[in-house]
Write an enzyme that holds these catalytic residues in place. Structure first.
Site, PDB file in Angstrom:
ATOM      1  N   TYR A  58       1.724   4.279  -0.402  1.00  0.00           N
ATOM      2  CA  TYR A  58       1.308   5.646  -0.126  1.00  0.00           C
ATOM      3  C   TYR A  58      -0.150   5.771   0.302  1.00  0.00           C
ATOM      4  O   TYR A  58      -0.666   6.851   0.387  1.00  0.00           O
ATOM      5  CB  TYR A  58       1.528   6.534  -1.355  1.00  0.00           C
ATOM      6  CG  TYR A  58       2.973   6.630  -1.751  1.00  0.00           C
ATOM      7  CD1 TYR A  58       3.893   7.251  -0.926  1.00  0.00           C
ATOM      8  CD2 TYR A  58       3.412   6.090  -2.947  1.00  0.00           C
ATOM      9  CE1 TYR A  58       5.221   7.339  -1.284  1.00  0.00           C
ATOM     10  CE2 TYR A  58       4.735   6.180  -3.313  1.00  0.00           C
ATOM     11  CZ  TYR A  58       5.645   6.802  -2.475  1.00  0.00           C
ATOM     12  OH  TYR A  58       6.953   6.892  -2.819  1.00  0.00           O
ATOM     13  N   HIS A  59      -0.808   4.667   0.515  1.00  0.00           N
ATOM     14  CA  HIS A  59      -2.236   4.715   0.814  1.00  0.00           C
ATOM     15  C   HIS A  59      -2.579   3.895   2.053  1.00  0.00           C
ATOM     16  O   HIS A  59      -3.382   2.974   1.993  1.00  0.00           O
ATOM     17  CB  HIS A  59      -3.049   4.209  -0.384  1.00  0.00           C
ATOM     18  CG  HIS A  59      -2.760   4.954  -1.637  1.00  0.00           C
ATOM     19  ND1 HIS A  59      -3.154   6.251  -1.826  1.00  0.00           N
ATOM     20  CD2 HIS A  59      -2.080   4.603  -2.741  1.00  0.00           C
ATOM     21  CE1 HIS A  59      -2.738   6.662  -3.015  1.00  0.00           C
ATOM     22  NE2 HIS A  59      -2.086   5.686  -3.584  1.00  0.00           N
ATOM     23  N   PRO A  60      -1.983   4.236   3.205  1.00  0.00           N
ATOM     24  CA  PRO A  60      -2.306   3.452   4.391  1.00  0.00           C
ATOM     25  C   PRO A  60      -3.733   3.719   4.862  1.00  0.00           C
ATOM     26  O   PRO A  60      -4.232   4.833   4.745  1.00  0.00           O
ATOM     27  CB  PRO A  60      -1.291   3.941   5.428  1.00  0.00           C
ATOM     28  CG  PRO A  60      -0.916   5.310   4.974  1.00  0.00           C
ATOM     29  CD  PRO A  60      -1.018   5.294   3.473  1.00  0.00           C
ATOM     30  N   THR A 111       0.793  -1.217   0.000  1.00  0.00           N
ATOM     31  CA  THR A 111       0.000   0.000   0.000  1.00  0.00           C
ATOM     32  C   THR A 111       0.829   1.272   0.000  1.00  0.00           C
ATOM     33  O   THR A 111       0.284   2.360   0.030  1.00  0.00           O
ATOM     34  CB  THR A 111      -0.937   0.025   1.214  1.00  0.00           C
ATOM     35  OG1 THR A 111      -0.148  -0.047   2.396  1.00  0.00           O
ATOM     36  CG2 THR A 111      -1.922  -1.116   1.164  1.00  0.00           C
TER      37      THR A 111
END
Length: 114
Positions: free
Chosen positions: A47-49, A45
């Site tokens: 950059y999209h936690p 993921t």
């Protein structure tokens, strides 16, 4: 591999990822199967936690944010980002995070009778 040899990619010094992932070596003779296996194993993921401040009911021990985006037990603090989502979507999180921000704005305006 041929994609890396195009002018567009050569301009950026592109080259195939050379480190073999554990478990993928068994597919080296079948290059398509190798890349299918590698792609399945090499996802993250980055950059999209999400799910670090899960939204849910108070009786959910894993939830820290209520439906009005307020943190349980902390007065005057809200979480308005992707971390409230309990599972990651299979696309970019930008649009859902914009929606979360818009919803937070509406909630805050209503709470403040704006």
């Amino acid at each position: 591999m041929s994609v890396s040899n195009t002018n567009a990619f050569r301009r950026f010094n592109s080259r195939p990822y050379s480190i073999k992932l554990p478990g993928c070596q068994r597919f080296l003779s079948a290059i398509n199967e190798y890349w299918k296996w590698t792609i399945r194993q090499f996802t993250f993921t980055m950059y999209h936690p999400v799910d670090t401040c899960k939204m849910g009911p108070r009786n959910d021990a894993t939830a820290v944010v209520d439906p009005k985006l307020r943190i349980y037990g902390v007065k005057g603090l809200r979480v308005v980002d992707a971390s409230i989502m309990s599972t990651i979507i299979n696309r970019n999180t930008n649009a859902p995070v914009i929606m979360i921000g818009e919803k937070a704005s509406a909630i805050i305006k209503k709470d403040w009778r704006y």
